[in-house]
Enzyme design. Structure first.
Site, mmCIF file in Angstrom:
data_model
loop_
_atom_site.group_PDB
_atom_site.id
_atom_site.type_symbol
_atom_site.label_atom_id
_atom_site.label_comp_id
_atom_site.label_asym_id
_atom_site.label_seq_id
_atom_site.Cartn_x
_atom_site.Cartn_y
_atom_site.Cartn_z
ATOM 1 C CB THR A 61 -6.539 -1.566 7.423
ATOM 2 O OG1 THR A 61 -7.756 -2.509 6.481
ATOM 3 C CG2 THR A 61 -5.057 -1.161 7.414
ATOM 4 N N GLY A 113 0.966 -0.982 0.024
ATOM 5 C CA GLY A 113 0.046 0.026 -0.132
ATOM 6 C C GLY A 113 0.626 1.203 0.048
ATOM 7 C CE1 TYR A 146 1.631 3.472 4.359
ATOM 8 C CE2 TYR A 146 0.315 1.879 3.646
ATOM 9 C CZ TYR A 146 0.479 3.570 3.145
ATOM 10 O OH TYR A 146 0.235 4.523 2.252
ATOM 11 C CG PHE A 200 -7.505 -3.755 -4.503
ATOM 12 C CD1 PHE A 200 -6.641 -2.978 -3.237
ATOM 13 C CD2 PHE A 200 -8.146 -4.274 -4.735
ATOM 14 C CE1 PHE A 200 -6.539 -4.219 -2.474
ATOM 15 C CE2 PHE A 200 -8.645 -5.346 -3.690
ATOM 16 C CZ PHE A 200 -7.162 -5.248 -2.889
ATOM 17 C CB SER A 260 -8.197 -4.488 1.310
ATOM 18 O OG SER A 260 -6.900 -4.241 1.056
ATOM 19 C CG ASP A 288 7.222 1.175 -4.148
ATOM 20 O OD1 ASP A 288 6.220 1.900 -4.717
ATOM 21 O OD2 ASP A 288 7.881 1.343 -4.506
HETATM 22 C C1 LIG Z 1 -3.296 4.373 3.480
HETATM 23 C C2 LIG Z 1 -2.798 2.582 3.461
HETATM 24 C C3 LIG Z 1 -3.100 1.771 1.794
HETATM 25 C C4 LIG Z 1 -2.950 0.296 2.216
HETATM 26 N N1 LIG Z 1 -3.888 0.081 0.871
HETATM 27 C C5 LIG Z 1 -3.110 -1.189 1.278
HETATM 28 C C6 LIG Z 1 -3.142 -2.526 0.174
HETATM 29 O O1 LIG Z 1 -3.354 -2.010 -1.309
HETATM 30 N N2 LIG Z 1 -3.030 -4.172 0.067
HETATM 31 C C7 LIG Z 1 -2.866 -3.981 0.929
HETATM 32 O O2 LIG Z 1 -2.797 -5.312 1.556
HETATM 33 N N3 LIG Z 1 -2.286 -3.440 2.060
HETATM 34 C C8 LIG Z 1 -2.644 -2.265 2.134
HETATM 35 N N4 LIG Z 1 -2.639 -1.716 3.365
HETATM 36 C C9 LIG Z 1 -2.491 -2.271 4.589
HETATM 37 C C10 LIG Z 1 -1.165 -2.647 5.527
HETATM 38 O O3 LIG Z 1 -0.346 -2.967 4.508
HETATM 39 C C11 LIG Z 1 -0.651 -2.896 6.991
HETATM 40 O O4 LIG Z 1 -1.408 -4.140 6.780
HETATM 41 C C12 LIG Z 1 -1.992 -1.948 7.728
HETATM 42 O O5 LIG Z 1 -1.824 -0.555 7.726
HETATM 43 C C13 LIG Z 1 -1.312 -2.315 9.189
HETATM 44 O O6 LIG Z 1 0.173 -2.356 9.104
HETATM 45 P P1 LIG Z 1 0.759 -1.426 9.846
HETATM 46 O O7 LIG Z 1 -0.635 -0.323 11.572
HETATM 47 O O8 LIG Z 1 1.638 -0.742 9.787
HETATM 48 O O9 LIG Z 1 -0.138 -0.019 8.942
HETATM 49 C C14 LIG Z 1 -2.420 -0.527 3.676
HETATM 50 C C15 LIG Z 1 -2.621 0.658 4.814
HETATM 51 C C16 LIG Z 1 -2.897 2.010 4.724
HETATM 52 C C17 LIG Z 1 -2.507 2.623 5.552
#
Ligand SMILES: Cc1cc2nc3c(=O)[nH]c(=O)nc-3n(C[C@H](O)[C@H](O)[C@H](O)COP(=O)(O)O)c2cc1C
Length: 357
Positions: A244, A62, A315, A114, A173, A64
Site C-alpha cells: 500500500t 492481508g 485485495y 500486523f 508494510s 487470509d
Molecule cells: C486491509 C488490508 C490488510 C493488508 N495486510 C497486509 C499484510 O498483512 N501484509 C502485506 O504484505 N500486505 C498487506 N496488505 C497489502 C495488500 O497485500 C496489497 O499489496 C495492497 O493492498 C495493494 O493491492 P490492492 O490495491 O489490490 O489492495 C493489506 C492490504 C489491506 C487493504
C-alpha cells in the site's frame, strides 16, 4: 439482483474489519456465494520460479492473514493465495478503528500493524492442508518490538520453509515503525546476504522454497536500482510491487482520506504500475515481478501484465467486486490475450512497460 450483489451491498454497510471477519467465516464454512469453478486455460498457465501456476491471478497478503480460509479461496479459482503477514510471535496490532473503506474512491486505508495469530499457529493450520490442492505463499513480517529484524526474518524463513510453495519477505508494510528502512541499500544488503546463506545451505534436508521480496510503491529511482542490483546479487526469486502507499493522490474524495495508514485500491493503480514498469525496464526483465495495487478487473490485470508483471495479486478489488472478480479476470484475460494474438501470457509480459516508464 444476484446473491453476490446483495451480499456486497450488505458488506459495504458494515464496519470493514467486521465485514472481513464475516467473509473469512463464510468462506471457512463453505457459505460464501461463490461462482462456478473455473476450467483450465492453457494460455494462462506458466512456470514461474520452478512452480506451475494454473493462472496468474493471486490473492494478496492481508486477506487470509491467519491461514484460515486459503482452501475455499483457492476453490474460487485463483491461481495462488498468499497467507499472512505472520510475525514470529502473535500480535494484537494497532488499536481499532484501523480499517477504512473509501467508497467513492473504490479504495481502502488500513493501519492494522500486523495483527495476527503468530507464525506457529499459521504453520499449524498450513500443516493440515490437503496435499497440494493449490499454491500457497507465506508472507512474513516482524513483531513491532523486534530487537533483531534480520535474525527474525531468517528464523521465520527456516520455520516456514516446509509449509509454503513460496515465501514473501515483507519489508514494506507502512504500519510498523522502521520496517520500510530495510529497503535502504545497506540494510537490504545485510538482510539479503543472510537470506542467501539460508537458501544456499541445506536445511535439515528440506529445500527453501522460492523467496520473494515485497516492496513499497513509495520508493525513489535510486532505490529501484539498488533493490534490483541486490535482488540479482543474492538471487531473490521475485519482487512483489508493491504494498500500500502512504501517499494520498489529490483525486481522493472520501472524508477518511487523511486517516493514517496505507492506501490501496483504485487510486493506487497508476503509482504501483509505474513503479512496476520501472522495475521491469531497469532489470531488463531478469526478475519475476508480481504486480499488486489497484487490480479490479480485466483491464487493470492485463495492464499490469503488459507493464511487466508475471503474476498479479488482488485485495481491495475484492471488497468492491466480490469473489466473482477471480472468474471475471480469468475469463477476460484469456480472451484479451487471444484477441491480441499472444500464444501464452508469457509473451505479453512487459510489452507496454515503456509506456509507463
Ligand atoms: C486491509 C488490508 C490488510 C493488508 N495486510 C497486509 C499484510 O498483512 N501484509 C502485506 O504484505 N500486505 C498487506 N496488505 C497489502 C495488500 O497485500 C496489497 O499489496 C495492497 O493492498 C495493494 O493491492 P490492492 O490495491 O489490490 O489492495 C493489506 C492490504 C489491506 C487493504
Amino acid at each position: 439482483m444476484s446473491l453476490t450483489t446483495l451480499g456486497m451491498k450488505i458488506f459495504a454497510k458494515m464496519d470493514p474489519e467486521a465485514a472481513h471477519r464475516l467473509a473469512i467465516n463464510l468462506l471457512r464454512f463453505g457459505l460464501f456465494p461463490s461462482s462456478k469453478l473455473l476450467s483450465k486455460d492453457p494460455i494462462l498457465e506458466q512456470n514461474v520460479f520452478g512452480i506451475n501456476f494454473s493462472n496468474p491471478i493471486g490473492l494478496a497478503a492481508g486477506f487470509d492473514k491467519n491461514a484460515e480460509a486459503f482452501e475455499p479461496i483457492l476453490a474460487l479459482g485463483c491461481g495462488f493465495v498468499e497467507v499472512g503477514s505472520f510475525t514470529p510471535r502473535p500480535q494484537f496490532g494497532n488499536p481499532k478503528p484501523r480499517a477504512f473503506r473509501l467508497l467513492e474512491d473504490e479504495a481502502a486505508i488500513s493501519r492494522h500493524g500486523f495483527n495476527n495469530d503468530g507464525l506457529a499457529k499459521g504453520l499449524e493450520r498450513l500443516a493440515l492442508r490437503k496435499k497440494r490442492s493449490g499454491l500457497v505463499g507465506i508472507n512474513l513480517g516482524i513483531n513491532k518490538d523486534s530487537k533483531a529484524p534480520i535474525a527474525d526474518y531468517v528464523d521465520s524463513i527456516i520455520r516456514a520453509s516446509a509449509y509454503g510453495d513460496y515465501i514473501t519477505v515483507n519489508i514494506s508494510s507502512p504500519n510498523t515503525e522502521g520496517l520500510r528502512e530495510l529497503q535502504n541499500a545497506d540494510n537490504l544488503d545485510c538482510l539479503l546476504k543472510e537470506i542467501y546463506k539460508v537458501k544456499s545451505s541445506p536445511l535439515n534436508d528440506k529445500k527453501v522454497p522460492p523467496i520473494l521480496l515485497k516492496v513499497a510503491p513509495d520508493i525513489t529511482n535510486k532505490m529501484v536500482e539498488d533493490i534490483i542490483n541486490l535482488a540479482l546479487k543474492y538471487k531473490i526469486d521475485g519482487l512483489i510491487v508493491g504494498n500500500t502507499t502512504i501517499s494520498r493522490p489529490s483525486s481522493l474524495q472520501h472524508h477518511s482520506k487523511n486517516e493514517a495508514g496505507g492506501l490501496s485500491g483504485k487510486p493506487l493503480f497508476e503509482l504501483s504500475t509505474k513503479i512496476l514498469a520501472q522495475f521491469y525496464i531497469l532489470s531488463e526483465g531478469r526478475i519475476n515481478l508480481i504486480g499488486s495495487g489497484g487490480v479490479d478487473g480485466v483491464e487493470t490485470a492485463y495492464a499490469k501484465i503488459k507493464a511487466g508483471a508475471t503474476l498479479i495479486q488482488v485485495y481491495t478489488g475484492l471488497m468492491y467486486r466480490g469473489p466473482e472478480l477471480f472468474r471475471i479476470i480469468f475469463d477476460g484475460l484469456g480472451n484479451s490475450l487471444r484477441e491480441d494474438g499472444f500464444a501464452n501470457i508469457k509473451d505479453a509480459i512487459g510489452v507496454d512497460a515503456h509506456i509507463w516508464h
